[in-house]
Every structure is written in C-alpha cells, then in structure tokens.
Design an enzyme around this catalytic site. Sequence first.
Site, PDB file in Angstrom:
ATOM      1  N   SER A  79    -205.471  93.243  38.591  1.00 23.75           N
ATOM      2  CA  SER A  79    -205.376  94.066  37.484  1.00 23.75           C
ATOM      3  C   SER A  79    -206.473  94.044  36.536  1.00 23.75           C
ATOM      4  CB  SER A  79    -203.852  93.841  36.777  1.00 23.75           C
ATOM      5  OG  SER A  79    -203.668  94.355  35.913  1.00 23.75           O
ATOM      6  N   GLN A 122    -208.283  96.658  40.479  1.00 23.64           N
ATOM      7  CA  GLN A 122    -207.249  97.909  39.959  1.00 23.64           C
ATOM      8  C   GLN A 122    -207.842  98.347  38.577  1.00 23.64           C
ATOM      9  OE1 GLN A 122    -204.568  97.275  37.329  1.00 23.64           O
ATOM     10  NE2 GLN A 122    -204.836  99.482  37.256  1.00 23.64           N
ATOM     11  N   TYR A 165    -207.690 100.502  35.225  1.00 24.00           N
ATOM     12  CA  TYR A 165    -206.902 101.517  34.164  1.00 24.00           C
ATOM     13  C   TYR A 165    -208.040 102.250  33.510  1.00 24.00           C
ATOM     14  CZ  TYR A 165    -202.152  99.319  34.766  1.00 24.00           C
ATOM     15  OH  TYR A 165    -201.018  98.928  34.936  1.00 24.00           O
ATOM     16  N   THR A 182    -204.992 103.448  38.876  1.00 23.84           N
ATOM     17  CA  THR A 182    -203.634 103.488  38.773  1.00 23.84           C
ATOM     18  C   THR A 182    -203.298 104.643  37.872  1.00 23.84           C
ATOM     19  OG1 THR A 182    -203.202 101.131  39.301  1.00 23.84           O
ATOM     20  CG2 THR A 182    -201.527 102.482  37.930  1.00 23.84           C
ATOM     21  N   ARG A 192    -189.945  99.997  28.148  1.00 28.83           N
ATOM     22  CA  ARG A 192    -189.258  98.918  28.729  1.00 28.83           C
ATOM     23  C   ARG A 192    -188.572  98.035  27.720  1.00 28.83           C
ATOM     24  NH1 ARG A 192    -195.178  97.387  31.714  1.00 28.83           N
ATOM     25  NH2 ARG A 192    -195.403  99.425  32.456  1.00 28.83           N
ATOM     26  N   LYS A 226    -203.386 104.715  43.325  1.00 33.38           N
ATOM     27  CA  LYS A 226    -202.138 104.222  43.291  1.00 33.38           C
ATOM     28  C   LYS A 226    -201.098 104.790  42.177  1.00 33.38           C
ATOM     29  CE  LYS A 226    -200.128  99.720  42.415  1.00 33.38           C
ATOM     30  NZ  LYS A 226    -199.619  99.732  40.804  1.00 33.38           N
ATOM     31  N   HIS A 256    -194.975 102.344  40.028  1.00 28.53           N
ATOM     32  CA  HIS A 256    -195.319 100.988  39.166  1.00 28.53           C
ATOM     33  C   HIS A 256    -194.064 100.171  39.309  1.00 28.53           C
ATOM     34  CE1 HIS A 256    -198.655 100.494  36.345  1.00 28.53           C
ATOM     35  NE2 HIS A 256    -197.780  99.485  36.017  1.00 28.53           N
ATOM     36  N   ARG A 309    -191.337 100.602  36.563  1.00 33.25           N
ATOM     37  CA  ARG A 309    -191.666 100.209  35.120  1.00 33.25           C
ATOM     38  C   ARG A 309    -192.276 101.339  34.176  1.00 33.25           C
ATOM     39  NH1 ARG A 309    -192.242  94.842  34.804  1.00 33.25           N
ATOM     40  NH2 ARG A 309    -194.193  94.420  33.633  1.00 33.25           N
ATOM     41  N   ASP A 364    -195.564 100.821  47.851  1.00 32.95           N
ATOM     42  CA  ASP A 364    -194.849  99.729  47.078  1.00 32.95           C
ATOM     43  C   ASP A 364    -193.655 100.110  46.415  1.00 32.95           C
ATOM     44  OD1 ASP A 364    -195.531 100.415  44.566  1.00 32.95           O
ATOM     45  OD2 ASP A 364    -197.317  99.419  44.333  1.00 32.95           O
ATOM     46  N   GLY A 415    -190.234  97.568  45.637  1.00 30.79           N
ATOM     47  CA  GLY A 415    -188.824  97.057  46.170  1.00 30.79           C
ATOM     48  C   GLY A 415    -188.887  96.123  47.518  1.00 30.79           C
ATOM     49  N   GLY A 465    -195.292  93.509  44.924  1.00 31.12           N
ATOM     50  CA  GLY A 465    -195.658  93.093  43.576  1.00 31.12           C
ATOM     51  C   GLY A 465    -194.675  91.806  43.066  1.00 31.12           C
ATOM     52  N   ARG A 466    -193.592  92.082  42.910  1.00 31.34           N
ATOM     53  CA  ARG A 466    -192.767  90.773  42.142  1.00 31.34           C
ATOM     54  C   ARG A 466    -192.542  89.806  43.493  1.00 31.34           C
ATOM     55  NH1 ARG A 466    -190.757  95.787  40.286  1.00 31.34           N
ATOM     56  NH2 ARG A 466    -190.099  95.682  37.994  1.00 31.34           N
TER      57      ARG A 466
HETATM   58  C1  LIG Z   1    -195.083  92.412  35.963  1.00 33.00           C
HETATM   59  C2  LIG Z   1    -195.806  93.488  36.585  1.00 33.00           C
HETATM   60  C3  LIG Z   1    -197.004  93.767  36.001  1.00 33.00           C
HETATM   61  C4  LIG Z   1    -197.624  95.045  36.842  1.00 33.00           C
HETATM   62  N1  LIG Z   1    -198.884  95.251  36.222  1.00 33.00           N
HETATM   63  C5  LIG Z   1    -199.624  96.276  37.128  1.00 33.00           C
HETATM   64  C6  LIG Z   1    -200.987  96.493  36.531  1.00 33.00           C
HETATM   65  O1  LIG Z   1    -201.601  95.839  35.728  1.00 33.00           O
HETATM   66  N2  LIG Z   1    -201.481  97.458  37.193  1.00 33.00           N
HETATM   67  C7  LIG Z   1    -200.868  98.162  38.151  1.00 33.00           C
HETATM   68  O2  LIG Z   1    -201.658  99.049  38.839  1.00 33.00           O
HETATM   69  N3  LIG Z   1    -199.798  97.973  38.705  1.00 33.00           N
HETATM   70  C8  LIG Z   1    -199.074  97.149  37.846  1.00 33.00           C
HETATM   71  N4  LIG Z   1    -197.806  96.524  38.427  1.00 33.00           N
HETATM   72  C9  LIG Z   1    -197.091  97.491  39.594  1.00 33.00           C
HETATM   73  C10 LIG Z   1    -197.400  96.819  40.714  1.00 33.00           C
HETATM   74  O3  LIG Z   1    -198.834  97.084  41.295  1.00 33.00           O
HETATM   75  C11 LIG Z   1    -196.582  97.342  41.935  1.00 33.00           C
HETATM   76  O4  LIG Z   1    -196.874  98.880  41.951  1.00 33.00           O
HETATM   77  C12 LIG Z   1    -195.337  97.320  41.723  1.00 33.00           C
HETATM   78  O5  LIG Z   1    -194.783  95.779  41.343  1.00 33.00           O
HETATM   79  C13 LIG Z   1    -194.295  97.226  42.784  1.00 33.00           C
HETATM   80  O6  LIG Z   1    -193.163  96.983  43.092  1.00 33.00           O
HETATM   81  P1  LIG Z   1    -192.435  95.556  43.498  1.00 33.00           P
HETATM   82  O7  LIG Z   1    -192.681  94.898  42.118  1.00 33.00           O
HETATM   83  O8  LIG Z   1    -190.954  95.987  43.520  1.00 33.00           O
HETATM   84  O9  LIG Z   1    -192.902  95.021  44.518  1.00 33.00           O
HETATM   85  C14 LIG Z   1    -197.210  95.733  37.724  1.00 33.00           C
HETATM   86  C15 LIG Z   1    -196.038  95.104  38.134  1.00 33.00           C
HETATM   87  C16 LIG Z   1    -195.122  94.289  37.498  1.00 33.00           C
HETATM   88  C17 LIG Z   1    -193.727  93.703  38.086  1.00 33.00           C
END
Ligand SMILES: Cc1cc2nc3c(=O)[nH]c(=O)nc-3n(C[C@H](O)[C@H](O)[C@H](O)COP(=O)(O)O)c2cc1C
Length: 398
Positions: free
Chosen positions: A113, A135, A137, A163, A172, A259, A283, A286, A314, A316, A337-338
Amino acid sequence: MSGNRALRRAFRIEDLRALARRRLPRGVFDLFDGGAEDELTLADNRAAFQRVRLRPKVLVDVSRADASTQLLGGPSALPMAIAPTGAVGFGWPHGEVALARAAQAFGIPFALSTSATSSIERIAAAVPGHRLWFQAYILKDRDFTMKLVERARAAGFEGLMITVDLPVGGKRERDFRNDFSIPFRWTPRNLRDFALRPAWVARQFASGLPVMENLIGLSAASTSTQAIASSVGRNYDPSFDWDALRRLRDAWAGKFIVKGIVRGDDAERAARLGCDAIVVSNHGGRQLDGGVATLDAMPEVIDAVGSRASVLVDGGVRRGSDVVKALAMGAAGVLVGRATLYGACAAGEAGAVRALEILSDELLRTMRLCGIRSTAEIGPDLIFRGPLGAQRESSFTG
Ligand SMILES: Cc1cc2nc3c(=O)[nH]c(=O)nc-3n(C[C@H](O)[C@H](O)[C@H](O)COP(=O)(O)O)c2cc1C
C-alpha cells in the site's frame, strides 16, 4: 497462551481474528477489523460467499492436487495474492515485511500500500526477486504520486495497482468511537486501551512508533500513523478521473491493475483503456456502506470484460472454499486482506504464515473434496443453482 501454541491452536482465520483481538488494543483491532457506517457491506461481502453452495464431483482420483495458477501472466502457487493494507505497523512493527515474507514463502504476489509503514525499498530488499505490486493512491500532490510510481519501478515492482474506490474517506465510526480521530488525542479511553495490552506497547516502543514510510517528505501530518484512521482520504485527490487513469496507464510499462470496480460499465471502460486486471473490490466494506457485495458484483464485471483483462475479487475471503467459489464463478484469483492481516498483527510473520497455511490447506482440501485436481478444472458446473442459488441465477450465466 504462548505465541506459537496459540498459533498452532488457530485452525480457522476466525481464530486468528480472535487472537488479534486479544493482543491488540481495542482501537487498533477495530482500525483493521472495522468497516464504514453500519458495516452492511462488510457483512455482506462475507454473506455472499456463504450463500453459494458447491456441487462436488465424486470418484475422481484426487491423490494429487495442485492449486497453482497464472496470475497476471506470471506463476502463483495459489490463486491468491495479498491485498494492499495500510498502517500494518500499528498492529506489528513493519507488519508489511511479515506479510511480504509470508507471501514469498507461499509463492504468491504481494501488494504494498501507499500508506504502508514499510517503504517500497524496504519491501523490495526483504523479498528480493519476489512478485510485487505497488498500490498507488492518487495524492493531491500528483508529482509525489509519480515519484512513488517511479520508485516502485526502480525497485523492481512488476505491477502498479490503482485503487479507485477512495475519492474521499469512508465514514469509519469504530475509529471515532475509539478516539482514533483528527487530531489524534491521547484520551483516557485510548490510554486505558493501550495499558491493557502491555506486550503490544513494549513491542511498539522497542521498534519505534510506525511511520508511513512511503509518504515521508509529503508532509509531517500525512506520515503520522497515529492520524491515519480518521485522516483516511485526506491527502487523496477526489478529482482523479478516467483521463488521469489513462495517463498513469501510459506512464507504466508493467502490469496495470485497477482495484475497486463493481460495475460492468466501469469494468468495460477499464478494459478498453488497456488495464491488465480489474479487482472487483469495495475496499473490504470500508468505503461506501450499502454498496454491493463483491461476489455479487463479479458476474456483471466478468461479462463486461470478457477475455480482455483478468478479473480478481476481494472482500470477505476467510475460507479456502471461498477461493474455489470465486474461481468457479469466473475469477482468475482472489486478494486476501484481513485474513492475513489478523495473523500478521497477532504474531508477525509466523501469524501471516499461519493464515496462509490455513487458507491453502482448506483450498486444496476443498478442491479434492470437489473432485478437482487443478485450478484449471474449477468451472461453473461446481456452483449449485437450485433454490439456495436462485438469487444469483438471474445474474450468473457462467
Ligand atoms: C486495515 C485495512 C487497510 C487497508 N488499506 C488499503 C490500502 O491502503 N489500499 C487499498 O487499496 N486497499 C486497502 N484496504 C482494502 C484491501 O486492499 C482489500 O480490498 C480488503 O481488505 C479486502 O477485504 P477483506 O479484508 O475482507 O479480505 C485495506 C483494508 C484493510 C482491512
């Protein structure tokens, strides 16, 4: 429970999440775990996978099964990559390095990121020769953005991921409740929160407080991880549009990934623009709350794109069977991600590795239970389209 024993007792991604919850201050856990507003989309991403049922084939010799595949024209040992996540260092010092090393150990690409707490160069040095995507921004300071892109190229990143679902920050509310707000305030609430997690505090102080290393030089405020939760989107350029995306596409010779698309018309436009891959993403719930679940959006995107670009998804993914479901519905692969973040924040590299062990074991097990020996054999016939699946029958023709 000691670190390793607790990890060995983690059989599910949900167990790693529980471990992260026990080890992180509440505000930090919520920063990673939470979504926007009522978290409808966060929950629905997960529910969309849970609504799908598989139709296993039997009496197939599955004594050997192989989950390797091609992602963006390169080899990947699993049909997945680690999604870009910002501020991981707040969970574990240089948590992005832990994630990148775990990705390397499992032979899958890693996406870094812009708002990481480990720089482009630090990651490239930690996993030399490994497949990396940067990635980006789009910052209001476009020159700074272009310098980041150039640094990623110089460091050998093969892919640039843009993204597009963050023109402004999502709301949030867990961060607000936990006093992760602008300006960051040391309140009785977060001091008490931290005091309850002395091991986390000791680790953070021993390694020095995390900094958003890629953004050093942008402005003091924007590199402070302490301000990230509530300042999400503050430095990003809400005027970023298709023309600007095209210019970036033209400036990058490597793989180009967009993305954050959930509509067929946007996907079609991105494919026409020459993007190599589209990540169907919201995202992780989020950003826009009330937005469509990614698995539900995916068929429309795949229809629109055809064979012009790879489609990844992505949001879930918590089980190996989720990966099989996504592939059966036409995805080339998934981003996690998580799932890996919980592991990395709970136990650093060992935790990230544990997350990938769980996912890869479940993935291979699901494939074999479905009579599938290779990812190439995963097709739409695996999806049950009876009463349970009726909801998606109208949109999914695969
Ligand atoms: C704590 C956190 C920080 C994230 N930061 C970024 C980021 O900096 N850039 C981005 O493109 N997506 C970010 N995302 C989104 C993730 O790339 C991804 O799309 C998302 O986590 C997928 O869902 P999941 O957590 O259920 O797997 C972030 C997600 C989380 C949970």
